[in-house]
Design a protein around this motif. Structure first.
Motif: not given
Length: 403
Positions: A217-218, A266, A271, A277, A279-280, A283, A316, A320, A327
């Motif tokens: 994960t990120p 990803l 998923t 989510r 934590t994206l 990114q 990004q 997002l 999210i």
């Protein structure tokens, strides 16, 4: 029960009923025939469908024990008790990153646009105050709830947030630098030593393999990428620009390496669970925090690279925003602070370019990104204060679920 028949069937039934399911892979078994391995077939199905298939028995038991302690830490009204407060998760240090980033944006805005100086200093003071509280509580956790701290450190996802302790300390050092160079230098050295010590230990563990791809994960950016870029930025502010260039290189190439692995996860793995989510938002951070670091230690560097990093950060943000409804299926929680450092760094970098004499598109982009960062931080802070007043800011002292 057979792993490839009974357990598989129950797993599918629970998933269809809406449950999140984790399979303890060394607690199941299946027959192995000359022309087929039932256990291997079951593991493949688990990885495609289950929310987690990596935990083993010992780690699962540790997580269940943490959940039991969480239940005893909350009274009948659901109000957090003193023992629960003592088990503050390391992820809350993300608040310090966001606040320090916003303070840095206002400081840069004061230089370029003559914005009121007291706003940036007040935000920086708030960041320092939050850092002091969280550091005290986190240290207290190691003193009175060592088993919870060790469980967090052993978790494949949550452990990466521990690196934020040192990153937040370096940012506080940067905020303090104009007022007390000696204290700032001491905090910077301590934060850097902690950050890189933890990053080396954690990365060494990752290189040994055996990690399930769904645990990627990120948060992997936090120990080494965030730590290196912040060490570069604050080092430049303290007069160590030459040293900061080496830190920038550490962060830059680690970012590229981790990003490739993360995008593979990803694109190809199951998923992310709703709890992970937010934590994206992490990114977004590497390109724009890296841009701030590059400006700090090498203002003479080709502006093309800085523009490219800011442009990638804008991309990004747009991605997002497109994912926001997905999210937001996770209710508001402190985990949404994962967005804050990247959002505020995206505001800082263009303003600092203007201070260096950049007079192109950045003149129009900078105020838009600065306004966006302030609006985002206002919403995030308001939501956090509401949870605090409701007594629901701190989570129970359990380890976050494996993705």
């Amino acid at each position: 029960m057979l792993a490839n028949v009974c357990v598989d069937s129950h797993m599918r039934d629970l998933l269809e009923a809406g449950f999140e399911v984790a399979v303890v892979r060394d607690a199941v078994a299946a027959p192995k025939l000359p022309d087929g391995d039932g256990y291997l077939a079951a593991l493949i199905n688990y990885r495609f469908m289950a929310n987690a298939s990596g935990p083993r028995t010992r780690r699962s038991i540790s997580s269940w024990q943490a959940l039991a302690r969480a239940a005893s830490a909350v009274d009948r009204e659901g109000i957090m008790t003193r023992s629960n407060i003592a088990t503050v998760p390391a992820g809350l240090f993300g608040m310090v990153l966001g606040l320090a980033g916003l303070g840095g944006a206002w400081r840069a805005g004061h230089v370029v646009w003559a914005l009121p100086v007291f706003v940036g200093e007040l935000v920086m003071l708030t960041a320092g105050f939050v850092w002091l509280i969280l550091t005290s509580l986190y240290a207290l956790k190691w003193l009175i709830a060592r088993d919870v701290a060790l469980a967090e450190l052993a978790h494949p996802v949550q452990c990466c947030f521990v690196g934020l302790v040192g990153v937040a300390t370096m940012l506080v050092a940067g905020g303090l630098a104009p007022y007390s160079y000696g204290v700032a230098l001491a905090l910077y050295i301590g934060g850097a030593l902690f950050t890189f010590g933890f990053a080396i230990w954690r990365t060494g563990g990752l290189w040994q393999g055996g990690r399930d791809i769904i645990q990627t994960t990120p948060v992997l950016y936090l120990p080494s990428v965030a730590g290196s870029f912040v060490a570069s930025t604050v080092g430049g502010a303290l007069g160590f620009a030459d040293l900061g260039t080496f830190f920038f290189g550490m962060g830059f190439f680690t970012w590229l390496a981790i990003e490739s692995a993360l995008l593979h996860r990803l694109l190809t793995a199951p998923t992310l669970t709703s709890a992970l989510r937010p934590t994206l938002g992490i990114q977004l951070a590497p390109p724009v925090v890296g841009a701030v670091a590059l400006i700090a230690v090498a203002p003479q560097a080709p502006i093309l690279l800085v523009h490219a990093m800011i442009g990638y950060g804008v991309l990004q943000v747009l991605i997002l925003l497109r994912l926001l409804p997905w999210i937001l299926k996770e209710p508001f929680a402190p985990s949404y602070w994962a967005f804050s450092f990247g959002v505020t760094a995206l505001a800082i970098a263009p303003i600092r370019l203007i201070a260096l004499g950049d007079d192109g598109v950045i003149l129009y982009l900078a105020p838009v990104l600065f306004g966006f960062a302030n609006l985002f931080m206002l919403i995030l802070t308001a939501g956090t204060i509401c949870r605090l007043l409701q007594g629901r800011l701190l989570p129970p002292p359990n380890v976050a679920p494996t993705p």
